[in-house]
Design a protein around this motif. Sequence first.
Motif, PDB file in Angstrom:
ATOM      1  N   ARG A  31     -59.343  24.658 -22.044  1.00 24.72           N
ATOM      2  CA  ARG A  31     -57.896  24.879 -22.157  1.00 24.72           C
ATOM      3  C   ARG A  31     -57.336  25.370 -20.818  1.00 24.72           C
ATOM      4  N   LYS A  32     -58.041  26.280 -20.170  1.00 21.57           N
ATOM      5  CA  LYS A  32     -57.605  26.791 -18.866  1.00 21.57           C
ATOM      6  C   LYS A  32     -57.607  25.679 -17.819  1.00 21.57           C
ATOM      7  N   TYR A  33     -58.609  24.810 -17.883  1.00 21.22           N
ATOM      8  CA  TYR A  33     -58.653  23.686 -16.949  1.00 21.22           C
ATOM      9  C   TYR A  33     -57.423  22.808 -17.133  1.00 21.22           C
ATOM     10  N   ASP A  34     -57.077  22.524 -18.374  1.00 23.91           N
ATOM     11  CA  ASP A  34     -55.897  21.697 -18.650  1.00 23.91           C
ATOM     12  C   ASP A  34     -54.628  22.346 -18.086  1.00 23.91           C
ATOM     13  N   VAL A  35     -54.525  23.660 -18.223  1.00 22.10           N
ATOM     14  CA  VAL A  35     -53.357  24.373 -17.689  1.00 22.10           C
ATOM     15  C   VAL A  35     -53.302  24.213 -16.167  1.00 22.10           C
ATOM     16  N   VAL A  36     -54.433  24.427 -15.504  1.00 20.94           N
ATOM     17  CA  VAL A  36     -54.493  24.301 -14.037  1.00 20.94           C
ATOM     18  C   VAL A  36     -54.195  22.871 -13.613  1.00 20.94           C
ATOM     19  N   TYR A  37     -54.853  21.921 -14.254  1.00 18.19           N
ATOM     20  CA  TYR A  37     -54.684  20.519 -13.871  1.00 18.19           C
ATOM     21  C   TYR A  37     -53.231  20.073 -14.052  1.00 18.19           C
ATOM     22  N   ASN A  38     -52.635  20.445 -15.164  1.00 16.81           N
ATOM     23  CA  ASN A  38     -51.230  20.086 -15.402  1.00 16.81           C
ATOM     24  C   ASN A  38     -50.313  20.720 -14.365  1.00 16.81           C
ATOM     25  N   PHE A  39     -50.635  21.941 -13.960  1.00 20.72           N
ATOM     26  CA  PHE A  39     -49.826  22.620 -12.949  1.00 20.72           C
ATOM     27  C   PHE A  39     -49.919  21.914 -11.599  1.00 20.72           C
ATOM     28  N   VAL A  68     -63.510  23.179  -8.226  1.00 23.10           N
ATOM     29  CA  VAL A  68     -63.472  22.479  -6.937  1.00 23.10           C
ATOM     30  C   VAL A  68     -64.907  22.163  -6.498  1.00 23.10           C
ATOM     31  N   LYS A  69     -65.808  23.153  -6.607  1.00 24.02           N
ATOM     32  CA  LYS A  69     -67.211  22.948  -6.221  1.00 24.02           C
ATOM     33  C   LYS A  69     -67.853  21.832  -7.039  1.00 24.02           C
ATOM     34  N   GLU A  70     -67.542  21.795  -8.329  1.00 26.56           N
ATOM     35  CA  GLU A  70     -68.127  20.791  -9.236  1.00 26.56           C
ATOM     36  C   GLU A  70     -67.496  19.416  -9.058  1.00 26.56           C
ATOM     37  N   GLY A  71     -66.374  19.334  -8.346  1.00 30.90           N
ATOM     38  CA  GLY A  71     -65.698  18.060  -8.148  1.00 30.90           C
ATOM     39  C   GLY A  71     -64.721  17.714  -9.255  1.00 30.90           C
ATOM     40  N   LYS A  72     -64.480  18.639 -10.170  1.00 28.39           N
ATOM     41  CA  LYS A  72     -63.495  18.371 -11.227  1.00 28.39           C
ATOM     42  C   LYS A  72     -62.077  18.375 -10.650  1.00 28.39           C
ATOM     43  N   LEU A  73     -61.852  19.214  -9.640  1.00 31.44           N
ATOM     44  CA  LEU A  73     -60.598  19.220  -8.890  1.00 31.44           C
ATOM     45  C   LEU A  73     -60.961  18.813  -7.473  1.00 31.44           C
ATOM     46  N   LYS A  74     -60.494  17.676  -7.034  1.00 27.13           N
ATOM     47  CA  LYS A  74     -60.918  17.113  -5.752  1.00 27.13           C
ATOM     48  C   LYS A  74     -59.969  17.503  -4.626  1.00 27.13           C
ATOM     49  N   PRO A  75     -60.508  18.123  -3.568  1.00 29.63           N
ATOM     50  CA  PRO A  75     -59.670  18.464  -2.415  1.00 29.63           C
ATOM     51  C   PRO A  75     -58.994  17.244  -1.785  1.00 29.63           C
ATOM     52  N   PHE A  78     -55.938  17.272  -3.882  1.00 30.01           N
ATOM     53  CA  PHE A  78     -55.206  18.538  -3.797  1.00 30.01           C
ATOM     54  C   PHE A  78     -55.726  19.277  -2.565  1.00 30.01           C
ATOM     55  N   VAL A  79     -55.117  18.990  -1.417  1.00 28.62           N
ATOM     56  CA  VAL A  79     -55.677  19.353  -0.111  1.00 28.62           C
ATOM     57  C   VAL A  79     -55.848  20.844   0.145  1.00 28.62           C
ATOM     58  N   ASN A  80     -55.160  21.693  -0.542  1.00 30.32           N
ATOM     59  CA  ASN A  80     -55.267  23.130  -0.284  1.00 30.32           C
ATOM     60  C   ASN A  80     -56.180  23.865  -1.260  1.00 30.32           C
ATOM     61  N   LEU A  81     -56.906  23.115  -2.088  1.00 31.57           N
ATOM     62  CA  LEU A  81     -57.856  23.753  -3.002  1.00 31.57           C
ATOM     63  C   LEU A  81     -59.196  23.875  -2.281  1.00 31.57           C
ATOM     64  N   ASN A  82     -59.520  25.088  -1.893  1.00 31.12           N
ATOM     65  CA  ASN A  82     -60.747  25.393  -1.168  1.00 31.12           C
ATOM     66  C   ASN A  82     -61.486  26.509  -1.887  1.00 31.12           C
ATOM     67  N   MET A  91     -62.881  29.582   4.087  1.00 30.68           N
ATOM     68  CA  MET A  91     -62.540  28.598   3.062  1.00 30.68           C
ATOM     69  C   MET A  91     -63.039  27.209   3.468  1.00 30.68           C
ATOM     70  N   ILE A  92     -63.720  26.523   2.524  1.00 28.09           N
ATOM     71  CA  ILE A  92     -64.277  25.193   2.746  1.00 28.09           C
ATOM     72  C   ILE A  92     -63.912  24.290   1.574  1.00 28.09           C
ATOM     73  N   GLN A  93     -64.132  22.978   1.742  1.00 26.52           N
ATOM     74  CA  GLN A  93     -63.798  22.027   0.678  1.00 26.52           C
ATOM     75  C   GLN A  93     -65.019  21.322   0.109  1.00 26.52           C
ATOM     76  N   SER A  94     -66.172  21.489   0.758  1.00 24.13           N
ATOM     77  CA  SER A  94     -67.379  20.853   0.225  1.00 24.13           C
ATOM     78  C   SER A  94     -68.602  21.618   0.690  1.00 24.13           C
ATOM     79  N   GLY A  95     -69.704  21.410  -0.023  1.00 25.68           N
ATOM     80  CA  GLY A  95     -70.952  22.076   0.326  1.00 25.68           C
ATOM     81  C   GLY A  95     -70.940  23.539  -0.053  1.00 25.68           C
TER      82      GLY A  95
END
Length: 131
Positions: A31-39, A68-75, A78-82, A91-95
């Motif tokens: 449910r929280k993921y859906d809230v974040v993703y919709n936002f 973000v780490k799991e790849g469910k939200l892809k940088p 969404f370029v500022n998700l680190n 702050m990093i986007q991968s690894g």
Amino acid sequence: MAELFNCKNCGKLYVKVAASVCPTCRKDIDRKYDVVYNFICQEGNRQATVMEVHEATGVEESLIYDWVKEGKLKPADFVNLNYPCRSCGQMIQSGTLCGNCFRRLSHEVKVYEKQQETKENLSKDDDYANV
């Protein structure tokens, strides 16, 4: 085979099939993921940082970092998700490590390997001298 585990979120005993949390907590996380993703899918929010998403949705930063780490939200989308480097917190986007920490660790490994090689060579030389 399924085993009994305590949920890492609430501590409740449950039969673990795949998830590390109980079904109730899994539903709450979904449910929280859906809230974040919709936002973040709203046009004005696509550039939001993790802190901004957290403040707007109330969802824990740690969950957003995990997604973000799991790849469910892809940088890439969404370029500022680190999330923070495991070593220094940059702050990093991968690894798991930023470029600087990766280079430092690689250098330290090479130095260690050279030291081990030198020790082995000295040990072999001592073995030959004692023969």
